[in-house]
Motif scaffolding. Structure first.
Motif, PDB file in Angstrom:
ATOM      1  N   ALA A  35       0.831  -1.206   0.000  1.00  0.00           N
ATOM      2  CA  ALA A  35       0.000   0.000   0.000  1.00  0.00           C
ATOM      3  C   ALA A  35       0.866   1.257   0.000  1.00  0.00           C
ATOM      4  CB  ALA A  35      -0.929  -0.003   1.208  1.00  0.00           C
ATOM      5  N   VAL A  39       1.316   4.242  -3.120  1.00  0.00           N
ATOM      6  CA  VAL A  39       1.134   5.681  -2.922  1.00  0.00           C
ATOM      7  C   VAL A  39       2.419   6.444  -3.216  1.00  0.00           C
ATOM      8  CG1 VAL A  39       0.635   7.452  -1.190  1.00  0.00           C
ATOM      9  CG2 VAL A  39      -0.737   5.375  -1.280  1.00  0.00           C
ATOM     10  N   GLU A  42       3.463   6.047  -7.078  1.00  0.00           N
ATOM     11  CA  GLU A  42       2.396   6.419  -8.011  1.00  0.00           C
ATOM     12  C   GLU A  42       2.396   5.527  -9.255  1.00  0.00           C
ATOM     13  OE1 GLU A  42       2.672  10.594  -8.778  1.00  0.00           O
ATOM     14  OE2 GLU A  42       2.310  11.115  -6.685  1.00  0.00           O
ATOM     15  N   HIS A  46      -4.812   7.677 -10.565  1.00  0.00           N
ATOM     16  CA  HIS A  46      -5.425   8.037  -9.291  1.00  0.00           C
ATOM     17  C   HIS A  46      -6.587   7.119  -8.905  1.00  0.00           C
ATOM     18  CE1 HIS A  46      -6.482  10.582  -5.944  1.00  0.00           C
ATOM     19  NE2 HIS A  46      -7.733  10.651  -6.403  1.00  0.00           N
ATOM     20  N   ARG A  49      -5.528   3.537  -8.243  1.00  0.00           N
ATOM     21  CA  ARG A  49      -4.743   3.479  -7.013  1.00  0.00           C
ATOM     22  C   ARG A  49      -5.677   3.452  -5.796  1.00  0.00           C
ATOM     23  NH1 ARG A  49      -0.355   7.644  -7.310  1.00  0.00           N
ATOM     24  NH2 ARG A  49      -2.206   8.836  -7.729  1.00  0.00           N
ATOM     25  N   LEU A  50      -6.724   4.296  -5.816  1.00  0.00           N
ATOM     26  CA  LEU A  50      -7.690   4.282  -4.716  1.00  0.00           C
ATOM     27  C   LEU A  50      -8.401   2.941  -4.620  1.00  0.00           C
ATOM     28  CD1 LEU A  50      -9.301   7.831  -4.978  1.00  0.00           C
ATOM     29  CD2 LEU A  50      -7.702   6.997  -3.257  1.00  0.00           C
ATOM     30  N   LEU A  53      -5.996   0.436  -3.150  1.00  0.00           N
ATOM     31  CA  LEU A  53      -5.843   0.654  -1.710  1.00  0.00           C
ATOM     32  C   LEU A  53      -7.045   0.121  -0.937  1.00  0.00           C
ATOM     33  CD1 LEU A  53      -4.240   4.199  -1.584  1.00  0.00           C
ATOM     34  CD2 LEU A  53      -3.162   2.018  -1.024  1.00  0.00           C
TER      35      LEU A  53
END
Length: 109
Positions: A35, A39, A42, A46, A49-50, A53
Motif C-alpha cells: 500500500a 502511494v 504512483e 489516481h 490506485r484508490l 488501496l
C-alpha cells in the motif's frame, strides 16, 4: 505435579499460535508495504490506485481477523456474527454521515 510442566497439547497449541502470528505478521507487513509503495511511487492512475488501496485494506482486515483474532468462516459462529453485526453498524454510521455531509454540501452550494 500437574500444573508445573506443560503438556504436549499445550506445546502444540503454543506452536500453532506462534506460527499463525508469524504468518499473519508477515502478510500484514507485506500488505502495508504494498500500500505504501502504491502511494509513494504512483504506479497506477489516481482512481485505480484508490481502488487498489481499498482492496488492500479489505485484505488487511481479513488477515487480522484470520491470523490475529482467529476468526474464520467455519468456526466460532458467535464471534463471526458479532464481527459482522459490528461491521454493519459501522457501515451504517459512516455511510449515514457521508450521506448527510454530501446533502448539506449540496444545499449550501
Amino acid at each position: 505435579m500437574k500444573g508445573d510442566a506443560m503438556t504436549d497439547e499445550h506445546v502444540e497449541t503454543y506452536a500453532q499460535d506462534l506460527k499463525s502470528y508469524c504468518i499473519g505478521g508477515l502478510l500484514a507487513l507485506m500488505l502495508t508495504a504494498l500500500a505504501f509503495g502504491l502511494v509513494i511511487f504512483e504506479i497506477l492512475p489516481h482512481f485505480e490506485r484508490l481502488l487498489a488501496l481499498a482492496v488492500l485494506a479489505v485484505a488487511q482486515i481479513v488477515v487480522h481477523f484470520r491470523y490475529f483474532l482467529h476468526i474464520s468462516w467455519h468456526s466460532h459462529r458467535d464471534d463471526l456474527q458479532l464481527v459482522l453485526f459490528t461491521s454493519l453498524i459501522l457501515f451504517l454510521m459512516v455511510g449515514g454521515t457521508i450521506w448527510i455531509l454530501f446533502n448539506l454540501h449540496e444545499r449550501m452550494m
